[in-house]
Motif scaffolding. Structure first.
Motif, mmCIF file in Angstrom:
data_model
loop_
_atom_site.group_PDB
_atom_site.id
_atom_site.type_symbol
_atom_site.label_atom_id
_atom_site.label_comp_id
_atom_site.label_asym_id
_atom_site.label_seq_id
_atom_site.Cartn_x
_atom_site.Cartn_y
_atom_site.Cartn_z
ATOM 1 N N UNK A 148 2.247 -3.725 4.814
ATOM 2 C CA UNK A 148 2.157 -3.224 3.445
ATOM 3 C C UNK A 148 2.811 -1.880 3.206
ATOM 4 N N UNK A 149 3.521 -1.376 4.215
ATOM 5 C CA UNK A 149 4.157 -0.058 4.068
ATOM 6 C C UNK A 149 5.623 -0.127 4.442
ATOM 7 N N UNK A 150 6.373 0.846 3.905
ATOM 8 C CA UNK A 150 7.750 1.012 4.368
ATOM 9 C C UNK A 150 7.677 1.817 5.655
ATOM 10 N N UNK A 151 8.248 1.303 6.740
ATOM 11 C CA UNK A 151 8.235 2.079 7.976
ATOM 12 C C UNK A 151 9.594 2.701 8.285
ATOM 13 N N UNK A 152 10.652 2.128 7.696
ATOM 14 C CA UNK A 152 11.972 2.719 7.935
ATOM 15 C C UNK A 152 12.912 2.326 6.811
ATOM 16 N N UNK A 153 13.800 3.233 6.469
ATOM 17 C CA UNK A 153 14.812 2.908 5.479
ATOM 18 C C UNK A 153 16.097 3.636 5.836
ATOM 19 N N UNK A 154 17.206 2.908 5.778
ATOM 20 C CA UNK A 154 18.504 3.514 6.056
ATOM 21 C C UNK A 154 19.593 2.519 5.686
ATOM 22 N N UNK A 155 20.838 2.902 5.916
ATOM 23 C CA UNK A 155 21.927 1.958 5.692
ATOM 24 C C UNK A 155 21.822 0.851 6.733
ATOM 25 N N UNK A 156 22.402 -0.290 6.412
ATOM 26 C CA UNK A 156 22.266 -1.459 7.268
ATOM 27 C C UNK A 156 22.720 -1.182 8.700
ATOM 28 N N UNK B 156 0.819 -1.201 0.000
ATOM 29 C CA UNK B 156 0.000 0.000 0.000
ATOM 30 C C UNK B 156 0.859 1.259 0.000
ATOM 31 N N UNK B 157 1.403 1.554 -1.154
ATOM 32 C CA UNK B 157 2.187 2.773 -1.262
ATOM 33 C C UNK B 157 3.646 2.589 -0.886
ATOM 34 N N UNK B 158 4.321 1.658 -1.566
ATOM 35 C CA UNK B 158 5.723 1.384 -1.242
ATOM 36 C C UNK B 158 6.632 2.040 -2.272
ATOM 37 N N UNK C 296 15.024 -6.141 2.042
ATOM 38 C CA UNK C 296 13.657 -5.803 2.438
ATOM 39 C C UNK C 296 13.297 -6.737 3.587
ATOM 40 N N UNK C 297 13.067 -6.158 4.750
ATOM 41 C CA UNK C 297 12.837 -6.953 5.948
ATOM 42 C C UNK C 297 11.407 -6.769 6.416
ATOM 43 N N UNK C 298 10.813 -7.827 6.915
ATOM 44 C CA UNK C 298 9.479 -7.709 7.488
ATOM 45 C C UNK C 298 9.009 -9.073 7.926
ATOM 46 N N UNK C 299 7.965 -9.090 8.726
ATOM 47 C CA UNK C 299 7.440 -10.364 9.191
ATOM 48 C C UNK C 299 6.398 -10.871 8.200
ATOM 49 N N UNK C 300 5.844 -12.062 8.460
ATOM 50 C CA UNK C 300 4.871 -12.586 7.506
ATOM 51 C C UNK C 300 3.693 -11.618 7.398
ATOM 52 N N UNK D 251 15.036 7.417 6.747
ATOM 53 C CA UNK D 251 13.662 7.868 6.878
ATOM 54 C C UNK D 251 12.872 6.937 7.775
ATOM 55 N N UNK D 252 11.871 7.480 8.458
ATOM 56 C CA UNK D 252 11.107 6.699 9.417
ATOM 57 C C UNK D 252 9.663 7.177 9.420
ATOM 58 N N UNK D 253 8.724 6.237 9.455
ATOM 59 C CA UNK D 253 7.303 6.577 9.439
ATOM 60 C C UNK D 253 6.791 6.680 10.881
ATOM 61 N N UNK D 254 7.206 7.726 11.575
ATOM 62 C CA UNK D 254 6.791 7.856 12.969
ATOM 63 C C UNK D 254 6.796 9.326 13.364
#
Lengths: 330, 322
Positions: A232-240, A25-27, A39-43, A314-317
């Motif tokens: 369904x969304x990106x909540x955070x992105x950055x270097x490892x 939903x808007x990635x 790309x990390x996330x749970x089921x 970036x962070x969705x918070x």
């Protein structure tokens, strides 16, 4: 530098009998040349559906890309005809699937399956394709390649099959490889072998890679940048290193703290209370608010955007944004 | 000296494979080939190994879901490996199993309440009211609500289903719980909830666990003592501290170094083993690990190493420590 792949506001929804499920939903994210993005996330976070959307391999009736762009070398894959997509799939973008046991066809020999892409895309004849398949098998560390090439998949162990899958993905020298949980079904010692192989592949070629996994340990070892997905969304992105060492989003923080670690001893593990919300009961505000310990009234009502909290981070918070604002104000 | 709650001696499970005309030729898969360990009251013994090493078979052989070929399984000093099915029922009050797959191990046609109640119907003389009360109590113990008892498994998430599986295992107040990959199918954020629940139950009820898993960090987190299995045998056994701080067997060393870590500061020299697990129908001669071992000596190819105490209750089966 122009990114190799740029996914913009991708929305992939599934139309089921029980209503629409907005799996992705808007990635948005980009992959640069030679880079490995995790790309990390749970089921249920939508990470695999994102991969299938890029490859245009969604189950045709139910899953549809309803909005957004997938720009691969400036071509929007979501608008391509099936015929044109077939020229890219397996040729310029290749995929390694999770289940090495089920993603090889039991009715064809290994050589036949690796050679398929070579015959189709490189217009090789049977003998050339077989010779190249043998070379590829050697490259991925399979001894007795001349013999294995004529064997059927059931003769191989899980680790060997995953090597074959990697050889298949490498066959046409793709510009981008999407690996969906490539080591999840494997034992630790075999996983170590495959991760080493993937790192070697990366060093030898300028291939870009998207590594989809739920395992932050794997991400730490092979990726340069990480996208964390939730509902369904990106909540955070950055270097490892930033994501693992100074995460900003409460979900990422919780995820990292819930992992039992070999190098530390604790009586109790921290955990994230509750479960991932089911699509039909998706909350209106922040999708993580119901499990978040620091959620405010604003989080319950309004969905946060992705805020920049540091260079390339970036962070969705809402709270991450406030912390950042406070720092810049002083 | 304290008597162990469960003692396993020389346990072997050989599964016959028929081949040839009329299935006359037999060969055997040596799923477990001589396993010894003891579990004391209120402790957690972790059994760790890769697929096919026999860790699940060990759990099943203790529960008699597979009959052992030879060896002894003593529970509270009594050999249960030769009991009849009927006599085993009594033992099941004290030993219960938590299964791996929370999706496959609950009957989809029964409500959570029915599932948890079933062991009480079979094994106790409780009245329906008592059972109903107990079901609600158990649901609360595992962190669910009493109203969940009328719901069906498909209405629960993976973590919640595993909690139902745990409530069912607790229904008869067992002394020993065998958890076979109990958290492997769960996402990390939920896995930590279930691991905390297991530990809390152990504190409150004095439970003893046999915790079977392929995940080294999970086993390390939950266990007091650990056995590392390879190809049907325990190759190293000791306290959690000695196994993780001072792994002796080359296989344990490789296993520990192979686990991907999110910590880069703790950069270890990675040992990448060559090859795959050998076929258990025809295991290698001598030490079963020698074809993949990086510290192999000539004697490893011929002589099988003894499982010996190298001090401080740390056992290892390896020629390097003779």
């Amino acid at each position: 530098m122009k990114p190799l792949l740029s996914v913009q506001n991708l929305k992939t929804h599934f139309f089921t009998d029980n209503g629409v499920v907005p799996s992705v939903d808007g990635v948005s994210f980009t992959v640069n040349v030679g880079e490995t993005l995790g790309i990390v996330g749970e089921s249920g976070s939508g990470k695999s559906v994102t991969a299938l959307s890029i490859m245009q391999l969604l189950p045709s009736r139910k899953g549809k890309i309803v909005d957004g762009k997938i720009l691969f070398q400036d071509v929007d894959l979501s608008k391509l005809s099936d015929k044109k997509m077939r020229r890219i799939r397996g040729n310029e973008i290749a995929m390694i699937f999770q289940e090495p046991m089920t993603s090889l066809n039991p009715g064809y020999t290994i050589g036949n399956q690796i050679g398929e892409a070579l015959r189709l895309h490189m217009k090789m004849n049977r003998n050339e394709a077989e010779q190249r398949s043998i070379d590829l098998l050697k490259e991925v560390g399979i001894s007795r390649a001349e013999k294995i090439v004529r064997d059927y998949p059931h003769r191989l162990s899980g680790g060997m099959r995953q090597r074959v899958m990697i050889a298949m993905a490498l066959a046409c020298n793709p510009k981008l490889i999407i690996a969906d949980e490539p080591t999840t079904a494997l034992d630790v010692t075999i996983q170590a072998q495959i991760l080493e192989l993937i790192q070697k592949m990366k060093k030898d070629s300028s291939t870009s890679m998207i590594m989809i996994t739920h395992d932050l340990g794997v991400v730490s070892e092979v990726c340069e940048r990480v996208v964390v997905m939730y509902a369904g969304r990106v909540v955070e992105e950055a270097s490892v290193r930033t994501v693992l060492e100074s995460p900003s989003h409460p979900y990422t923080k919780g995820l990292i703290r819930s992992i039992p670690r070999l190098e530390q001893d604790v009586e109790w593990l921290e955990s994230i209370p509750g479960n991932v919300p089911i699509p039909s009961e998706m909350p209106t505000g922040c999708k993580f608010a119901s499990r978040c310990e620091i959620a405010t009234d604003q989080c319950m009502e309004e969905e946060p955007e992705l805020y920049e909290v540091g260079p390339g981070h970036i962070s969705r918070c809402f709270l991450a944004r406030e912390v950042k604002n406070a720092i810049t104000a002083t | 000296m304290l008597l162990p709650l469960l003692e396993i001696q020389e346990l072997k499970v050989h599964i016959p494979l028929k081949s040839g005309l009329f299935g006359r030729k037999y060969s055997f898969v040596k799923a477990i080939d001589g396993v010894d360990f003891s579990i004391y009251e209120n402790e957690t013994f972790g059994l760790v190994g890769e697929s096919g090493c026999g860790k699940s078979t060990t759990g099943k052989a203790i529960m008699r879901l597979i009959d052992p070929t030879s060896g002894k399984v003593s529970f509270e000093g009594k050999d249960i490996s030769r009991l009849s099915r009927k006599e085993m029922r009594n033992v099941y009050k004290d030993i219960q199993l938590i299964f791996q797959d929370p999706y496959a191990s609950l009957n989809p046609r029964k409500t959570a309440g029915d599932i948890i109640e079933e062991p009480m119907i079979i094994n106790t003389t409780m009245s329906p009211e008592e059972r109903k009360y107990r079901v609600q109590e158990l649901l609360e113990v595992v962190g669910l609500n009493a109203y969940h008892s009328t719901r069906y498994p498909h209405e629960f998430s993976g973590g919640q289903r595993q909690r139902i599986g745990i409530a069912r295992a607790l229904a008869l107040n067992p002394k020993l719980l065998i958890a076979d990959e109990a958290v492997s199918a769960l996402d990390v954020s939920v896995q930590s909830q279930v691991l905390n629940l297991l530990r809390q139950l152990q504190h409150e009820r004095g439970l003893t666990y046999l915790f079977i898993s392929h995940d080294l960090s999970v086993v390390k987190h939950i266990s007091d003592r650990i056995g590392v299995m390879y190809l049907g045998r325990i190759v190293e056994q000791g306290s959690k501290k000695s196994i993780y701080k001072n792994p002796l067997h080359p296989y344990t060393q490789a296993l520990l170094s192979a686990a991907p870590s999110i910590n880069r500061t703790n950069e270890r020299e990675r040992i990448v083993l060559m090859g795959d697990l050998p076929n258990p129908i025809n295991p290698p001669k001598g030490c079963p690990f020698h074809p993949r071992c990086f510290a192999k000596k000539t004697e490893c190819e011929s002589a099988s190493p003894q499982f010996r105490n190298v001090g401080d209750e740390h056992y290892v089966a390896c020629h390097l420590y003779n």
